[in-house]
Design an enzyme around this catalytic site. Structure first.
Site, short mmCIF file in Angstrom:
data_model
loop_
_atom_site.label_atom_id
_atom_site.label_comp_id
_atom_site.label_asym_id
_atom_site.label_seq_id
_atom_site.Cartn_x
_atom_site.Cartn_y
_atom_site.Cartn_z
N ALA A 280 0.82 -1.21 0.00
CA ALA A 280 0.00 0.00 0.00
C ALA A 280 0.86 1.26 0.00
O ALA A 280 0.51 2.27 -0.61
CB ALA A 280 -0.92 0.01 1.22
N ASP A 326 29.29 27.72 -26.60
CA ASP A 326 30.33 27.95 -27.58
C ASP A 326 29.89 29.11 -28.48
O ASP A 326 28.69 29.33 -28.64
CB ASP A 326 30.54 26.67 -28.40
CG ASP A 326 31.74 26.77 -29.33
OD1 ASP A 326 32.72 27.41 -28.95
OD2 ASP A 326 31.67 26.21 -30.43
N ASP A 611 29.65 22.22 -30.49
CA ASP A 611 29.53 21.43 -31.72
C ASP A 611 30.81 20.71 -32.10
O ASP A 611 30.80 19.84 -32.96
CB ASP A 611 29.08 22.31 -32.89
CG ASP A 611 30.01 23.49 -33.12
OD1 ASP A 611 31.03 23.61 -32.41
OD2 ASP A 611 29.72 24.31 -34.02
N ASP A 615 34.49 20.22 -27.52
CA ASP A 615 33.41 20.47 -26.57
C ASP A 615 32.94 19.22 -25.84
O ASP A 615 32.27 19.30 -24.82
CB ASP A 615 32.19 21.07 -27.30
CG ASP A 615 32.48 22.43 -27.91
OD1 ASP A 615 33.18 23.21 -27.25
OD2 ASP A 615 32.02 22.70 -29.02
N ASN A 705 -2.70 0.59 -7.39
CA ASN A 705 -1.40 1.24 -7.62
C ASN A 705 -0.90 1.08 -9.05
O ASN A 705 -0.25 1.97 -9.59
CB ASN A 705 -0.35 0.66 -6.66
CG ASN A 705 -0.58 1.10 -5.22
OD1 ASN A 705 -1.47 1.92 -4.95
ND2 ASN A 705 0.19 0.56 -4.30
#
Length: 870
Positions: A280, A326, A611, A615, A705
């Site tokens: 429960a 960037d 890009d 990076d 539930n």
């Protein structure tokens, strides 16, 4: 790694015991045995089975497993099967999500060119790039990918695009001479080439100095392996909540078990009672609901050009407080464009050329004729600086090929990185004219005359000062400047280096990689949303600062730092200074990670956009890594948790709003699940303390539930945004998802549902006995929670939110009602779910009692809103 840029060519050749005729076969074999293949190493990966097993380490899952075992021992196989099915389904979802995640190193390997040209045994041959070894003599030509790091031996006007490593959009002009310095940023090592970069112009012979993991790309691969991914705030909060909830559940279950044993209830029955309470209390569907809501959020964001690779990154966007972006290709167009010109002592904007003016027309013609680039059907071919000049002419309907046909090139001196000049000769105006373009500091000492609207006159110190001041002004605004000059030469004359002198000055043309049109608004929206935008770039500080000022990132009082300045700061000093710095220039991958970490240590949730290959480590270190879909490398895309398919910085802002909405919806879904479970807990505790029959069978609680709860929770998860989310400040990432106030609401609503559930229970006890009481309590709790789904759509009342604004809430309600009706009326289902027959009066009581908690909750919301208004 040695500083090969500070070594002579002879010393580098001696270091690798190689001559200019290349390695022989035995030397190649020896080098390969020593250094291995030119490949990036794979990191150790967990097997699919290991990942699957790890899904069962969660404490709530362990409690559920224990409950399933006890349920099986007591003969409740239905409960056991349902619990195991849910646990295994969640484990499969988690495993699939993990297996699809990590591919960064594979993409780094794929980035290397498939073939390389080398000199071996005095012969030029082509080999797979993985076979290149240190000491190999590489032959590089325009269009080649560089297969390894290397020192230039012979240079023939080589230019290399290193933007994927350094972030600079302009090609780097290379040379072969020694650079007499101990330390030098990668972008300034102009006698070196680096694996993964692209040759855009010229050719060169290079000795390979680093292969595989010893290259600059290899360093990045090492950083990717060592960088730990950050958990999102929701993951951290849910993990913390789950631990506390599990400890609480175990404590309460132990108390109930002890009470049962004290009353001399058989041990197996006592265990089953405790199991019923655990079932429960545990929100079994919580993990699945959160995953589904996040998945729906990702689908919506995909329609708005943001692809989410990791589901839990969606909500993380909602509390982003810093975006490290960037510059090149992200905030700018990654394309050089003419900005301003200086001719006849006047500054002329890009759009203000007057081709009826002889000097302006001559400057434009000079820039196109003394130029090797073309633009073919929108495709730019050539150096970005030269294509910008051709593009200027296109805007005034001047076709470069037609102009070059009218004034064909008679002779030329190609551009040279040492001279920093290019010269061509053409027949024009009935004369033979030599045009030259190049760096102002090189061309200025060669100027003897200047042409203005008043004619040609001697070049004076005042003229020189005016031009130098204008050049300084352009440079301080981040513009790259080219100078143009000309002179008359004899007909049929073949140009030589000695002729580059005694010029007539024509003008300056400045250019820039301009900001995207939408960048300024996106930055403004970020600031309005309480988000700090920070520019991190490999470009020069002046250029970066100019762009950052133009789009609103760099404001008065903010600072800009170079990578060299950053190296002088300790981590602690950087942490103290980081919130004052808005621009970082000439930075390395290591710098980017330090910056991201500094913000994170100050309690910020950091998004990093990028890009390039350079990076990737920072994208992985950031809480939310955002890669560019069009210009981004595969490495950056794989390291990121989010990809922008339109490369548009403004899309991030939309994503932040969506992320905030998703988090709100998840929180409301959690409120719905926990308040309903609280009612189940209180009901079981009530009957346990008063020694009454159990109000629910375990299978009742599983039905509620896992079936009737899931549908309303998902419907809450797709609730549309309310109000202006971008005017809210980012939420505190450290704040628990279940705060004291939030928990108070859950308990209050749970108690209301409990009261009416127990009223139905007692009606059942009096009118039909234990089995009817259990059935009425089950049906009332189930239906009350279905109604409660409408309460949890938002903080305001349904009349303010819109009763019918979320059609999915109604679909969920009626589907849940249908399932409950089937269980209460269909014979086989009644037996499976342990329900008794009910009469019409009992059914009416269930519907009324289930509806009343929603009436009271809605009234409380109306009253609360009225108080706030007053």
């Amino acid at each position: 790694m040695k500083n090969y840029f500070s070594m002579s060519v002879e010393k580098v050749l001696e270091k690798f015991n190689v001559g200019r005729d290349g390695l022989n076969d035995s030397e190649v074999k020896s080098q390969r045995e020593k250094y291995g293949y030119n490949e990036l190493a794979e990191g150790t990966k967990k097997s699919v089975f290991q990942v699957f097993i790890e899904q069962f380490k969660d404490l709530l899952v362990i409690i559920l497993l224990a409950a399933a075992v006890i349920s099986a021992l007591s003969g409740n196989l239905e409960s056991t099967i349902v619990i195991f099915a849910v646990i295994i389904l969640n484990a499969i979802l988690g495993t699939v999500q993990h297996v699809k995640a990590e591919q960064s190193l594979n993409s780094l390997k794929a980035l290397s060119s498939p073939n390389a040209k080398v000199i071996r045994n005095s012969t030029k041959i082509e080999i797979p790039s993985k076979d290149v070894v240190p000491g190999d003599i590489l032959v590089l030509e325009a269009g080649d990918f560089v297969p390894a790091d290397g020192r230039i031996l012979e240079n023939y006007s080589l230019q290399v695009n290193e933007s994927s490593l350094t972030g600079e959009s302009e090609s780097v002009i290379k040379f072969s001479e020694i650079i007499d310095q101990d330390e030098l940023a990668l972008g300034d090592q102009k006698n070196m080439v680096f694996s993964g970069s692209l040759v855009t112009y010229g050719r060169a012979y290079v000795v390979a100095t680093g292969t595989g993991m010893s290259t600059e790309i290899g360093k990045i691969a090492t950083l990717l392996e060592s960088t730990q991914e950050k958990k999102t705030p929701l993951q951290v909060s849910l993990d913390d909540f789950s631990k506390k909830l599990a400890i609480g559940i175990l404590g309460v279950c132990a108390i109930v078990f002890a009470l049962s044993m004290y009353r001399q209830i058989p041990i197996l029955d006592s265990l089953m009672f405790a199991v019923a309470l655990a079932v429960a209390a545990i929100p079994e569907a919580l993990g699945s609901i959160v995953t589904i809501v996040l998945a729906i959020g990702t689908q919506k964001m995909a329609t708005e050009n943001a692809i989410i690779k990791q589901l839990k990154a969606v909500e993380g966007l909602g509390c982003v407080s810093v975006i490290c972006s960037d510059k090149t290709g992200t905030l700018t167009q990654n394309k050089m464009k003419v900005k301003k010109s200086f001719v006849d002592n006047k500054v002329i904007d890009f759009e203000d050329y007057d081709l009826n003016n002889d000097l302006q027309k001559k400057l434009m013609r000079c820039s196109i004729l003394c130029n090797d680039s073309i633009i073919d059907n929108g495709t730019e071919i050539g150096d970005p600086t030269e294509t910008a000049l051709v593009d200027l002419g296109k805007n005034y309907q001047i076709d470069e090929l037609e102009l070059r046909d009218i004034y064909p090139r008679l002779s030329e001196i190609p551009f040279d990185s040492d001279r920093k000049l290019m010269s061509t000769s053409h027949e024009m105006y009935g004369k033979c004219i030599m045009f030259t373009k190049g760096a102002l500091d090189v061309l200025l000492p060669r100027i003897k005359y200047i042409e203005t609207s008043d004619g040609i006159k001697e070049f004076t110190d005042e003229d020189r000062t005016n031009i130098e001041e204008m050049n300084q002004n352009f440079s301080e605004n981040g513009l790259r400047v080219l100078a143009f000059a000309y002179k008359e030469i004899p007909e049929n004359y073949v140009l030589s280096l000695n002729d580059e002198d005694n010029y007539t000055f024509l003008g300056l043309i400045s250019m820039i990689d301009p900001p995207r049109e939408e960048s300024a608004k996106a930055v403004s929206d970020c600031i309005g949303a309480g988000i700090k935008p920070v520019m991190i770039t490999g470009d020069h500080k002046i250029t970066a600062s100019a762009i950052a000022t133009q789009i609103g990132i760099l404001k008065p009082g903010d600072e800009a730092l170079n990578g060299v300045d950053l190296d002088k700061l300790s981590d602690e000093e950087l942490k103290e200074k980081v919130d004052k710095v808005s621009v970082y220039a000439r930075v390395s991958p290591e710098h980017k990670i330090r910056i991201v970490k500094a913000w994170q240590e100050k309690g910020n949730i950091v998004a990093m956009t990028g890009d390039g290959v350079n990076d990737a480590p920072a994208l992985k270190q950031a809480d939310i890594g955002i890669a560019m879909g069009i210009t981004g490398t595969e490495v950056s895309k794989d390291a990121a948790s989010m990809i922008l398919t339109d490369d548009n910085f403004a899309t991030i802002v939309k994503s932040v709003a969506n992320g905030r909405n998703v988090y709100t919806n998840i929180k409301n879904s959690i409120k719905f699940l926990l308040s309903g479970n609280t009612a189940g807990i209180f009901s079981v505790l009530y009957t346990s303390l008063l020694a009454l029959p159990m109000p629910f069978a375990p299978v009742h609680l599983l039905f509620i539930n896992l079936l009737t709860d899931s549908l309303p929770a998902i419907a809450i998860g797709v609730e549309s945004p309310k109000g202006d989310l971008l005017k809210q400040k980012p939420r505190n990432s450290k704040a628990p998802i279940v705060s004291k106030d939030f928990l108070g609401e859950i308990v209050f609503e749970g108690i209301l549902i409990t009261i009416f559930t127990l009223i139905a229970y007692h009606i059942g006890l009096r009118s039909g006995g234990d089995a009817v009481a259990s059935t009425m309590a089950f049906a009332t709790l189930c239906l009350a929670r279905l109604f409660h789904g409408f309460n949890c759509r938002g903080d305001k009342s349904l009349f303010q939110i819109g009763l019918f604004s979320n059609k999915f809430s109604w679909i969920a309600f009626f589907l849940g009602l249908g399932l409950l009706t089937l269980v209460l009326t269909v014979g086989p289902l009644k037996e499976l779910f342990e329900v008794s027959n009910l009469n019409s009066a009992q059914l009416e009581s269930i519907y009324l009692l289930a509806f009343l908690p929603t009436v009271l909750i809605q009234l409380s919301k109306v009253i609360l809103v009225d108080r706030v208004k007053k």
